[in-house]
Design a protein around this motif. Structure first.
Motif, mmCIF file in Angstrom:
data_model
loop_
_atom_site.group_PDB
_atom_site.id
_atom_site.type_symbol
_atom_site.label_atom_id
_atom_site.label_comp_id
_atom_site.label_asym_id
_atom_site.label_seq_id
_atom_site.Cartn_x
_atom_site.Cartn_y
_atom_site.Cartn_z
ATOM 1 N N PHE A 16 -57.626 -4.136 -13.720
ATOM 2 C CA PHE A 16 -58.259 -3.541 -12.548
ATOM 3 C C PHE A 16 -58.588 -4.608 -11.503
ATOM 4 O O PHE A 16 -58.327 -4.433 -10.314
ATOM 5 N N TYR A 17 -59.139 -5.717 -11.946
ATOM 6 C CA TYR A 17 -59.503 -6.804 -11.042
ATOM 7 C C TYR A 17 -58.266 -7.364 -10.340
ATOM 8 O O TYR A 17 -58.264 -7.565 -9.125
ATOM 9 N N LEU A 18 -57.204 -7.616 -11.092
ATOM 10 C CA LEU A 18 -55.995 -8.175 -10.500
ATOM 11 C C LEU A 18 -55.346 -7.199 -9.531
ATOM 12 O O LEU A 18 -54.824 -7.593 -8.490
ATOM 13 N N THR A 19 -55.380 -5.923 -9.843
ATOM 14 C CA THR A 19 -54.819 -4.912 -8.953
ATOM 15 C C THR A 19 -55.604 -4.852 -7.648
ATOM 16 O O THR A 19 -55.023 -4.781 -6.572
ATOM 17 N N SER A 20 -56.927 -4.902 -7.744
ATOM 18 C CA SER A 20 -57.741 -4.865 -6.525
ATOM 19 C C SER A 20 -57.534 -6.131 -5.701
ATOM 20 O O SER A 20 -57.541 -6.078 -4.473
ATOM 21 N N GLN A 21 -57.334 -7.268 -6.342
ATOM 22 C CA GLN A 21 -57.074 -8.509 -5.615
ATOM 23 C C GLN A 21 -55.748 -8.431 -4.879
ATOM 24 O O GLN A 21 -55.605 -8.917 -3.763
ATOM 25 N N ARG A 22 -54.744 -7.807 -5.497
ATOM 26 C CA ARG A 22 -53.452 -7.648 -4.851
ATOM 27 C C ARG A 22 -53.577 -6.761 -3.624
ATOM 28 O O ARG A 22 -52.974 -7.009 -2.597
ATOM 29 N N LYS A 23 -54.361 -5.689 -3.737
ATOM 30 C CA LYS A 23 -54.559 -4.775 -2.608
ATOM 31 C C LYS A 23 -55.272 -5.501 -1.468
ATOM 32 O O LYS A 23 -54.923 -5.323 -0.307
ATOM 33 N N GLU A 24 -56.289 -6.314 -1.793
ATOM 34 C CA GLU A 24 -57.002 -7.068 -0.761
ATOM 35 C C GLU A 24 -56.081 -8.074 -0.103
ATOM 36 O O GLU A 24 -56.116 -8.261 1.111
ATOM 37 N N ALA A 25 -55.247 -8.726 -0.891
ATOM 38 C CA ALA A 25 -54.323 -9.703 -0.332
ATOM 39 C C ALA A 25 -53.305 -9.009 0.563
ATOM 40 O O ALA A 25 -52.939 -9.526 1.616
ATOM 41 N N ALA A 26 -52.859 -7.826 0.152
ATOM 42 C CA ALA A 26 -51.903 -7.086 0.968
ATOM 43 C C ALA A 26 -52.543 -6.626 2.268
ATOM 44 O O ALA A 26 -51.925 -6.671 3.332
ATOM 45 N N SER A 27 -53.798 -6.203 2.217
ATOM 46 C CA SER A 27 -54.468 -5.764 3.437
ATOM 47 C C SER A 27 -54.801 -6.948 4.332
ATOM 48 O O SER A 27 -54.880 -6.807 5.544
ATOM 49 N N ALA A 28 -55.003 -8.122 3.758
ATOM 50 C CA ALA A 28 -55.309 -9.308 4.553
ATOM 51 C C ALA A 28 -54.069 -9.822 5.283
ATOM 52 O O ALA A 28 -54.185 -10.491 6.300
#
Length: 160
Positions: free
Chosen positions: A39-51
């Motif tokens: 879950f943590y890694l998936t949310s980090q990927r989403k944040e990186a994609a939005s950034a």
């Protein structure tokens, strides 16, 4: 006939029961840790994609070239200039179009209040652009937001 008796079930000892409970608890903890990590890694990927969102294309508004008389210092001088404004969004672009006569008037006033000697160096021209931006970003009407002009560029600059 010989009968065989099924082997008797051996009762579980308390140690084997504790071991079984311990294995179940450890297995559950490992599964929860794996789920949390995923879950943590998936949310980090989403944040990186939005950034890494692609930058918005700038909107440039080219104003008609204008010629102004400069402040006299012994002789008559004039400035011929073409200005392009950079705005961040369509709303600001619409405001510039709607208030274009006032935009040009403010620009003419800002340009004509200069002495020719104060427009010679690139630093002085950059200061002029900053002053124009400050002047144009003032609201045109009391309840209207400012234009949010992000840059003023000279596409023609001829001083005589």
């Amino acid at each position: 006939m010989a009968t065989s008796t099924p082997p008797a079930k051996t009762p579980k000892t308390p140690k084997s029961r504790k071991l079984l409970v311990l294995l179940i608890v450890l297995g559950t903890l490992v599964a929860l840790a794996a789920a949390g990590t995923a879950f943590y890694l998936t949310s980090q990927r989403k944040e990186a994609a939005s950034a890494t969102v692609a930058p918005v294309d700038p909107i440039f508004i080219a104003l008609e070239p204008m010629t102004v008389n400069l402040q006299p210092n012994g002789r008559s001088r004039f400035l011929h200039v073409a200005v392009t404004l950079k705005v961040p969004d369509v709303k600001s672009q619409a405001l510039v179009a709607q208030y274009l006569p006032e935009v040009r008037s403010r620009l003419l006033t800002a340009l004509s209040n200069r002495a020719a000697e104060s427009l010679v160096t690139p630093e002085e021209r950059a200061q002029l652009a900053a002053d124009i931006m400050k002047t144009l970003n003032q609201p045109f009407v009391a309840n209207l937001p400012s234009l949010k002009i992000s840059s003023v560029m000279f596409t023609t600059f001829m001083l005589q």
